[in-house]
Scaffold this motif. Structure first.
Motif: not given
Length: 267
Positions: A42-64
């Motif tokens: 899974v490659l996650l791509v953020h949008g404007a005014w945020v960075d990759g950390s905006s995906w933190n909650a989704v990342t944790a779910i997928l990693q689990r």
């Protein structure tokens, strides 16, 4: 005073120096199912005014759930720059079938970055743009009533757009805790204004299966525009009573779409 050109040239030079000293990095290892078959990355791509950390909650779910996840950090300097960087990360850091997911402006990025890439197997759009070839994000926005949040976007002297920090909790992310929204405002990453005027290239959604989450309470992209783009791309679509910040406020829903895309890639 430094110009936008000199700032970007300096950034590019620094990036080149870093690359020169970090060659040979191993790509992320691909996870496997219990039966030995590899799971899609899974490659996650953020949008404007945020960075990759905006995906933190989704990342944790997928990693689990055992998925290999990489979050891109976009330069946000032009659509072409962001597409090129995402393609670079995909080629350098992941091996095997990969699902690309984009939030907001990141949807335009994955639409271009996955085009013609053999290991890209699915696209997920979370409150995101999905432009067709030749379209601009500004032009798409103009086809529908303007979302109220755009009134709080402020340009700077180098051609970058910032979001009024005081307006982020009520407009960008009203359905996350207020303290978290204030942090989001403080760490925001500005985007070059030209990103909204750059024409999109050939979109990957014409050749890949896609999934989409429409945020019905979005104040940054008109929900009807999200519906239009999802329908046009033939995406499997869900609607969620969410703000624009769906990866943070409804990570379970977003992660569910990504898992659906990853599982479809194995069938």
């Amino acid at each position: 005073m430094a110009t936008r050109r000199t700032v970007l040239k300096g950034t590019a030079a620094l990036a080149g120096a870093v690359v020169a000293t970090t060659t040979g990095l191993a790509p992320a290892a691909q996870a496997h199912t219990g039966g030995g078959r590899p799971k899609a990355n899974v490659l996650l791509v953020h949008g404007a005014w945020v960075d990759g950390s905006s995906w933190n909650a989704v990342t944790a779910i997928l990693q689990r759930q055992g998925y290999t996840v990489v979050c891109v950090q976009l330069p946000l300097t032009s659509l072409a720059d962001d597409v090129a960087w995402t393609r670079h990360v995909l080629a350098e850091r992941l091996q095997g079938p990969t699902v690309l997911a984009g939030h907001s402006y990141g949807g335009a990025v994955i639409s271009g970055a996955a085009t013609g890439v053999p290991n890209a197997v699915g696209l997920v759009y979370a409150s995101a743009f999905a432009p067709d070839e030749g379209e601009t994000l500004g032009g798409l926005n103009a086809q529908f009533p303007a979302p109220p949040g755009l009134a709080f976007v402020q340009p700077d002297s180098l051609g970058f757009l910032w979001f009024d920090p005081a307006a982020i909790p009520a407009n960008f992310a009203p359905d996350i805790p207020l303290a978290d929204a204030r942090v989001l405002a403080a760490v925001q990453k500005p985007i070059a204004a030209q990103c909204f005027g750059d024409p999109a290239g050939p979109p990957a959604w014409k050749s890949l299966r896609s999934w989409a989450l429409v945020s019905t309470q979005d104040r940054m992209i008109n929900p009807d525009l999200e519906r239009f783009m999802a329908k046009r791309s033939g995406a499997t679509t869900i609607e969620v009573r969410s703000s624009h910040a769906s990866p943070a406020s409804h990570p379970d829903k977003v992660a569910g779409l990504i898992v659906a895309a990853a599982r479809a890639a194995r069938t």
